[in-house]
Each structure stands twice: as C-alpha cells, then as structure tokens.
Write an enzyme that holds these catalytic residues in place. Structure first.
Site, short mmCIF file in Angstrom:
data_model
loop_
_atom_site.label_atom_id
_atom_site.label_comp_id
_atom_site.label_asym_id
_atom_site.label_seq_id
_atom_site.Cartn_x
_atom_site.Cartn_y
_atom_site.Cartn_z
N PHE A 139 -14.07 -13.59 18.58
CA PHE A 139 -13.37 -12.91 17.54
C PHE A 139 -14.06 -12.96 16.15
O PHE A 139 -13.45 -12.07 15.10
CB PHE A 139 -11.87 -13.98 17.51
CG PHE A 139 -12.18 -15.32 16.56
CD1 PHE A 139 -12.39 -15.04 15.21
CD2 PHE A 139 -12.56 -16.26 17.26
CE1 PHE A 139 -12.51 -16.41 14.60
CE2 PHE A 139 -12.75 -17.51 16.70
CZ PHE A 139 -12.70 -17.51 15.04
N CYS A 271 -21.43 -18.53 13.58
CA CYS A 271 -22.17 -19.33 14.67
C CYS A 271 -23.37 -20.03 13.96
O CYS A 271 -24.19 -20.82 14.15
CB CYS A 271 -22.62 -18.72 15.78
SG CYS A 271 -23.66 -17.43 15.72
P1 NAD Z 1 -14.23 -17.88 23.27
O1 NAD Z 1 -15.06 -18.85 24.07
O2 NAD Z 1 -12.67 -18.60 23.11
O3 NAD Z 1 -14.00 -16.52 23.74
C1 NAD Z 1 -14.98 -15.61 23.63
C2 NAD Z 1 -14.54 -14.74 24.87
O4 NAD Z 1 -14.50 -15.32 26.21
C3 NAD Z 1 -13.49 -13.62 24.32
O5 NAD Z 1 -13.68 -12.43 24.70
C4 NAD Z 1 -12.52 -14.25 25.37
O6 NAD Z 1 -11.55 -13.51 25.73
C5 NAD Z 1 -13.13 -14.95 26.75
N1 NAD Z 1 -12.59 -16.00 27.04
C6 NAD Z 1 -11.92 -17.01 26.53
N2 NAD Z 1 -11.60 -18.27 27.33
C7 NAD Z 1 -12.12 -17.80 28.35
C8 NAD Z 1 -12.38 -18.33 29.75
N3 NAD Z 1 -11.74 -19.70 29.99
N4 NAD Z 1 -13.03 -17.74 30.83
C9 NAD Z 1 -13.28 -16.62 30.45
N5 NAD Z 1 -13.61 -15.74 29.41
C10 NAD Z 1 -12.71 -16.42 28.44
O7 NAD Z 1 -14.80 -17.96 21.90
P2 NAD Z 1 -13.93 -17.46 20.38
O8 NAD Z 1 -13.04 -18.53 19.99
O9 NAD Z 1 -13.51 -16.13 20.52
O10 NAD Z 1 -15.15 -17.51 19.36
C11 NAD Z 1 -15.65 -18.57 18.49
C12 NAD Z 1 -16.89 -19.29 19.35
O11 NAD Z 1 -17.99 -18.32 19.40
C13 NAD Z 1 -17.49 -20.23 18.64
O12 NAD Z 1 -18.01 -21.48 19.55
C14 NAD Z 1 -18.93 -19.70 17.97
O13 NAD Z 1 -19.72 -20.77 17.41
C15 NAD Z 1 -19.21 -18.76 19.14
N6 NAD Z 1 -20.12 -17.73 18.82
C16 NAD Z 1 -21.26 -17.86 19.07
C17 NAD Z 1 -22.40 -16.86 18.64
C18 NAD Z 1 -23.82 -17.09 18.85
O14 NAD Z 1 -24.53 -16.34 18.93
N7 NAD Z 1 -24.19 -18.04 19.76
C19 NAD Z 1 -21.91 -15.99 17.85
C20 NAD Z 1 -20.60 -15.74 17.46
C21 NAD Z 1 -19.77 -16.76 17.89
#
Ligand code: NAD
Length: 472
Positions: A139, A271
């Site tokens: 998100f 992140c």
């Molecule tokens: P999230 O893991 O909840 O969701 C990410 C994606 O996975 C979304 O599209 C969501 O629909 C899907 N998803 C959620 N739960 C799932 C499940 N159980 N099984 C399969 N798919 C699932 O993450 P978020 O809250 O949207 O984003 C924040 C996180 O992303 C933070 O931990 C942040 O550090 C990380 N992030 C990392 C980077 C990087 O480059 N390493 C960049 C941006 C964000």
C-alpha cells in the site's frame, strides 16, 4: 471492470476516514481470466520490435508528466501522503520508466565468441522474455512500487498481471488507463484487484512464469515459497527495521534533521525509513533532545492541504496496530520521550492520525527494538561503541537499509563494509538507490537473488539464451 460477484473491500481517504472506493476482492477465476489474456497477448508482444515497445514507454512517460498533478492527488487522497511526498514518489515512478526506455540498449545480449571449443563453432547469447509476469505490491508507494517492475517487464517483451494493494487501489487503475492510451496492445497489461486469494492464484497459476512481490516479511516469505514451489522465478521484497548510527564526531544539526525526515516522512511508512537511531557514546542525550524538538515541529494533517508536513497512516486498522505496539512497549517500561498516541487534527476528526512518537533507551530485547512498526515511531537505542552498534544490527533479522552519520572516513568505510543491509547511506538518511541501480535488501527483507530495477530489472525479466553454431 468488477469481476462478477466479488466481495468488496472498503478503501479510504485516510485523512478524512471516508470510504472513497470499494475494491473487488478478485477470486482465482478472475486471475485465470487475466492470465489467459496476458498469455494470449504474449506471442504478439514478444515479436514486436523492442524499439516499438520502448516507444510506447516514451509515450507513457509523456502521459505521466502530463497527468502528474492528477496522479499526485490520487496518491494523496487514497494513501495519505502529503503532496510533497506524493510528488517525490511520482518522480521516482517516472524515473523507472525512463530507465526502461533504454531497453533497446540494455537488452542486448552483449556477448558471443567464435571458435568456441573447436574451429568453426561459434556461440552467442541473447535475452528473451519469460512470458506472463505477476507483480504484487504493497500500500505504501502505490504508484511507484509497481513501476519498479512493470516497465522493465514490458520493454523486455513480457506481458503482465499487476495486483496492487487492495487498500490503495485507485492509482494503478488510472496508471493502467494512461498506459492503454499509449497503444499498448490489449492483454499486454492486466490489473486484478484483491488480496490473498488473488495472490495465491497468481503464485499457483501454471502460465505465470515470474512473480515480483513487495510487502511485509511474512507474506514475502510465503509468496516466495509458494511461487518457487510452483517452479517460477521469484523476487520477494519484505519488511525492514533500518538502523541509523550517529557517531560522536558528527555535525548534529545536519544529522538529526536528516534522520528525523527519515523517521517521519510518509508517516514512517517507507521500507527505507529509519527505524532505530543508534547514538554512539556521549552524543545520545543531545541527539535525543534534538530529535524530540524536531518531531514536535511536524504539522500533522490532511496531506492534500499545502503546509501539512505529516499525513495520516493508511487505515484505521494500521493506526490501531501502531498504537497497540506503542501501548505494549510503554507498558513494558520502555521510556517514551514523545507520545503521539493522542494526537488529533481538529478539522479532520475521523482521520487515521498518529503523531510522531519516540522511545528512548531501547534494547534489542523488546518488541519495539526488533519488530517493524511501519508508522511514525522512532526508536533510540544508545550504545557505547561502533562495535556495539554492529552487535545490535546482527540481532535484527531484517536487513533492508542502514546508515551512518559521521565525519570519519574510517568509521564510514567500516560501516559500509560490515552492514548487513545492502542499501547503505553515509550521511544520507534514506539510502534509496536511483532507478538505474539495483534495489533490494537481504535476510528477512528479501527472498530471491535478483534485485529490482536498473540492470537487475532486465536480468530478472529475461532468460539469457545461448546458441552454439556449427555450419559445415
Ligand atoms: P502486506 O504484506 O500486507 O501486503 C502486500 C501485498 O500482499 C498486497 O498486495 C496484499 O494484498 C498481499 N497480501 C497480504 N496478505 C497476504 C497473504 N496472507 N497472502 C498473500 N498475499 C497477501 O504489506 P503492506 O501492509 O501492503 O505493505 C507494508 C509492508 O511492505 C511493510 O512491511 C514494508 O516494509 C514492506 N515494503 C517493503 C519494500 C521493500 O522494498 N522491501 C517496499 C515497500 C514496502
């Protein structure tokens, strides 16, 4: 298009708390339809000369610039970023398209050799696309993160299914409309909404060749396992807990300003944001006091209002989760130097706000010392020596980014050499690689072996095919 009968998920303006969209939670059958369209488009697209594919991206670049302000507004309204933050993220979005426009040069195989092994036998290598690629994103940078992958995938000749965060669905819909206006053939780009079911269907689908995922570490690990188990190429970027070391030799004015921005810009939902400030030696008390003073100066409010310097967090659930973490740590006796739990914005009473919060004297033994918060919560973990800072770093399983503030070349070199995270800043609070460099973490912050964007993007989205010739 709303997939038939899909359950709907509320999506908010986080500054006002209003529901502004409902996202269909697509099911496996919707994913099947998107993958089938991408598969059908693949042969035609891979045979399209790369210069023509790149020209579509040039056109797309122009569209992004023409619609810049509109896109900024969508990001701010649906995600909560301030206008300045949303502009920065759109700029990075555009830069990735620029790098991908160099596809005709960067996709060249680059090597070949005559008389390999024996006379008259020649060999050369070309890059070929993989097929249908899935791009699953979080998100927090809803415009930028998909573009860390999509332009590279497309210019390389792949077709794509993008699955943006169900929490912030609006911007990818608009971006896809703009890309389709650039004469992208039907089926080359497909967007499915939804959450876990859609993601798992993409991981399992036999016609998906590669999965690029960005999100939290537990989901990144699960997606990596599932996609690779199904025989796919995968790169899964996870969460972070980034250390920023402050040496006693530093100019504190510059350092603390930069670190405060790293902690609090985008309400800490980055992140690459600083998570733990590690003052070394006698600099601790002054560093903390300056951090508190700067944090108190943030103007919390609706990101769409010019002058706001910190917006809301993405949802009420995110706010409750962050406040819950603060509650637990405060109850466990971790000293709070600044408490943002009760912060309110008078003209936005229903917004999802958390004020800047600072914990002091934190050790790696408590939840807040090692777990990702992903909110405007700064942790200060003072240590006696740089060596102690490395010990602390090794106790944190995530390794996305790390930074040091110092005037010592020796300390900077030592830090860069030994940091567990692969994205390192020296006197830089947010060491974000530009689009032409590789992006990605290590350990619990990254599952895979090929990073995102720049040349690494072309590596991920292509197969290197070697042909060995003998003509007799
Ligand atoms: P999230 O893991 O909840 O969701 C990410 C994606 O996975 C979304 O599209 C969501 O629909 C899907 N998803 C959620 N739960 C799932 C499940 N159980 N099984 C399969 N798919 C699932 O993450 P978020 O809250 O949207 O984003 C924040 C996180 O992303 C933070 O931990 C942040 O550090 C990380 N992030 C990392 C980077 C990087 O480059 N390493 C960049 C941006 C964000």
């Amino acid at each position: 298009m709303r997939p038939g009968g899909a359950e709907l998920f509320d999506s908010y303006n986080p500054a006002t708390g209003e529901v502004i969209a409902r996202t269909p939670l697509s099911r496996a059958s919707d994913v099947d339809a998107a993958v089938a369209a991408a598969r059908a488009a693949f042969e035609g697209w891979r045979e399209t000369p790369v210069v023509q594919r790149a020209r579509i991206l040039f056109h797309f670049h122009q569209k992004l610039e023409q619609h810049f302000d509109e896109l900024v507004r969508i990001v701010t309204t649906n995600q909560g970023k301030t206008l300045a933050e949303a502009r920065g993220s759109l700029q990075r979005t555009i830069e990735n398209v620029e790098v991908a426009c160099a596809g005709p040069s960067l996709l060249m195989g680059g090597y070949g050799l005559e008389n390999v092994g024996s006379r008259g036998v020649d060999s050369h290598v070309v890059r070929q696309p993989l097929g249908v690629c899935a791009i699953i994103t979080p998100f927090n940078f809803p415009a930028m993160v998909p573009m860390m992958f999509l332009p590279y995938a497309l210019v390389s000749g792949n077709t794509a299914v993008v699955k943006p965060s169900e929490q912030v669905p609006l911007i990818q819909r608009r971006v896809a409309e703009l890309l389709l206006e650039c004469d992208l053939p039907p089926g080359v780009l497909n967007v499915v909404n939804g959450g876990r079911e859609a993601v798992e269907a993409l991981c399992d689908h036999p016609d998906v060749r590669a999965v690029s995922f960005v999100g939290s570490s537990p989901v990144a690990r699960a997606v990596y396992r599932r996609a690779t188990h199904a025989g796919k190429r995968a790169q899964c970027f996870g969460g972070a807990k980034n250390l920023v070391v402050v040496m006693p030799d530093v100019n504190l004015d510059d350092a603390i300003r930069s670190i405060a921005e790293s902690f609090f810009v985008c309400a800490g939902q980055r992140c690459l944001a600083a998570s733990v400030m590690v003052p070394v030696g006698e600099v601790h008390a002054e560093a903390r006091d300056r951090m508190v003073a700067l944090a108190q100066g943030y103007r919390l409010g609706d990101g769409a209002v010019e002058g706001t310097t910190m917006g809301p967090v993405v949802t009420g659930l995110a706010r409750d989760r962050i406040v819950g973490m603060i509650d637990r740590s405060a109850s466990a006796g971790v000293p709070l130097a600044l408490d943002g739990r009760t912060a309110r914005v008078a003209d936005r009473p229903d917004g999802f706000f958390v004020g800047p919060t600072i914990f002091d004297e934190v050790s790696a033994d408590v939840e807040i010392g090692t777990e990702e918060v992903f909110g405007p919560v700064a942790v200060i973990a003072p240590v006696k020596t740089l060596e102690d800072a490395f010990t602390l770093m090794h106790r944190i399983p995530k390794a996305n980014a790390a930074a040091i503030f110092t005037s010592s070349g020796k300390a900077a070199r030592e830090f860069s050499h030994r940091a567990t995270a692969p994205m390192v800043g020296v006197n830089i609070g947010v060491p974000a690689p530009m689009a032409y460099f590789p992006f990605g973490g290590a350990r619990e912050s990254f599952f895979g072996d090929t990073k995102a964007h720049g040349r690494a993007g072309f590596d991920f989205f292509t197969e290197q095919k070697q042909t060995i010739y003998r003509w007799t």
